[in-house]
Design a protein around this motif. Sequence first.
Motif, PDB file in Angstrom:
ATOM      1  N   LYS A   1      73.591  14.135   7.774  1.00  0.00           N
ATOM      2  CA  LYS A   1      73.953  15.441   8.312  1.00  0.00           C
ATOM      3  C   LYS A   1      73.298  15.688   9.666  1.00  0.00           C
ATOM      4  O   LYS A   1      73.924  16.242  10.582  1.00  0.00           O
ATOM      5  N   MET A   2      72.037  15.275   9.814  1.00  0.00           N
ATOM      6  CA  MET A   2      71.356  15.464  11.094  1.00  0.00           C
ATOM      7  C   MET A   2      72.010  14.615  12.181  1.00  0.00           C
ATOM      8  O   MET A   2      72.191  15.074  13.316  1.00  0.00           O
ATOM      9  N   GLN A   3      72.362  13.387  11.849  1.00  0.00           N
ATOM     10  CA  GLN A   3      73.043  12.542  12.827  1.00  0.00           C
ATOM     11  C   GLN A   3      74.396  13.126  13.214  1.00  0.00           C
ATOM     12  O   GLN A   3      74.779  13.103  14.394  1.00  0.00           O
ATOM     13  N   GLN A   4      75.120  13.671  12.249  1.00  0.00           N
ATOM     14  CA  GLN A   4      76.406  14.291  12.548  1.00  0.00           C
ATOM     15  C   GLN A   4      76.216  15.512  13.446  1.00  0.00           C
ATOM     16  O   GLN A   4      76.978  15.719  14.406  1.00  0.00           O
ATOM     17  N   THR A   5      75.186  16.324  13.151  1.00  0.00           N
ATOM     18  CA  THR A   5      74.914  17.523  13.946  1.00  0.00           C
ATOM     19  C   THR A   5      74.541  17.156  15.373  1.00  0.00           C
ATOM     20  O   THR A   5      75.049  17.740  16.338  1.00  0.00           O
ATOM     21  N   LEU A   6      73.660  16.169  15.510  1.00  0.00           N
ATOM     22  CA  LEU A   6      73.243  15.747  16.844  1.00  0.00           C
ATOM     23  C   LEU A   6      74.388  15.095  17.612  1.00  0.00           C
ATOM     24  O   LEU A   6      74.524  15.297  18.826  1.00  0.00           O
ATOM     25  N   THR A   7      75.221  14.329  16.920  1.00  0.00           N
ATOM     26  CA  THR A   7      76.371  13.704  17.571  1.00  0.00           C
ATOM     27  C   THR A   7      77.286  14.767  18.169  1.00  0.00           C
ATOM     28  O   THR A   7      77.732  14.663  19.320  1.00  0.00           O
ATOM     29  N   TYR A   8      77.553  15.802  17.392  1.00  0.00           N
ATOM     30  CA  TYR A   8      78.403  16.887  17.885  1.00  0.00           C
ATOM     31  C   TYR A   8      77.758  17.574  19.084  1.00  0.00           C
ATOM     32  O   TYR A   8      78.421  17.833  20.104  1.00  0.00           O
TER      33      TYR A   8
END
Length: 495
Positions: A45-52
């Motif tokens: 989830k953190m990687q997805q948030t940072l990617t966005y």
Amino acid sequence: MKKYIYLVLFAALTAVSATAQMKREMRGAWIQCVNGQFQGMGTLKMQQTLTYQLDELMKDGVNVIIFQVRPECDALYESRLEPWSRFLTGQQGQPPQPYWDPLQWMIDQCHIRGMELHAWINPYRARTKTTKVLANNHIKVRKPQNCFEYDGLTILNPGIPENRDYICEVVRDIVERYDVDGIHMDDYFYPYPAAGQQIPDNEQFRSYNNGISDRGDWRRYNVNLFIEQFYKTVHGTKPWVKVGISPFGIYRNKRSSDIGSNTNGLQNYDDLYADILLWVSNGWLDYCVPQIYWEIGHKSADYDTLIRWWSQYAAKRPLVIGEDVERTVKYADPKNPAQHQQQAKQLLHQQLPNVKGSVLWYAKAAVDNVGNYGTMLRNLYWRLPALQPDMSFIDKTAPKKVTKLKPVWTSDGYILFWTAPKGKSWKDIATKYVVYRFGKGEKINLDDATKMVAITTDTFYKLPYENGHEKYTYVVTALNRLQNESKAKKKTVKL
């Protein structure tokens, strides 16, 4: 809503000419963890948030991410010196599951997007007010005598020489093991003053005063020693890694000093014992980002007053303005009450040649596009690419010219290829390239930022072929780690 955005854009375009685009401009954004936005989120989830966030910031034109990796003598990276941060996992000392290294991941993701990654550390803060349990290998647990308590915080005592060495050991470890482009510190040196509380440093003052009789002068002396040692540590490890410091927005008020600003607020020099002008003058930092978070017209700390003050007194190193996104869009422009202050602040930037960019506080506010702030960046102010501010005071060497510049038809279209120049060290090895485009009859002028069409790590650029009737001249230059630029290589093509 769309009609409103177009009207605002049109108004801004009439106020900002194309020639106002800066070729070199730091366009940064702070991504903080201490607000708990990632705490316990989990790896995916953190990687997805940072990617966005990174994708949106790239669209906005951001070219530097300042990522908080050490909020309280802990780590959002794999460290042998300090424990994993609770702002990552929810419990200090607990590694992330599934395992990953956020700093390394962010470096990779930023570099893929053409952004720099500056690792942001808080030097002296050892525990925030909301942290209740510390890991066994935390500095407060291992060496409690090196810390003091103040206003609910734990602070590494700046008056103890060992603490300077410890922080520099931590930063040397980061710079040695990670391909960071910069190391960044914010405004937490001595703690912000709290009513009725005293900093408990009597013992250190007696032991380490070095003949200095005034307590304030001694505290500034301690921080000065640290800043100088910190700067030399970073550049002694990797000379190209930039050191940035983001002080509180007021150096001194006029009532405290003849050179103070016409303001009435907390002071770096007197209250935080941070003599930022000395650091700039002595070259102990590579860029300075004063946090001018107030609005134009603020009674005690007017933005217009402060940006002009910093431009006058702190221009020996690149001056980059810390901008509060939410506050900017919350307040109306005093000269145009129908709109907020983004345009007015941008005009001030353009009027002050010593201002070399801005850093957004905070990244998520721009990503969420509050007040259409991000829309204005991507469609107007940061629409064109920009190089980093000149830092030839670190080193002036540039790569040699690219070679074998040639357009080639491929299955993917008409591609302009070139070969990297040969280099022997970081000073002359090309890491990126700039592609410029000039129309028929236009003078080749590499200072014209509107002619830059790409800044890329690739050794090719896809040409926008149409019918093959129009002549254009393409120019390619090479950049090193400091973005010192080579001489030009040019090629004329028909598109």
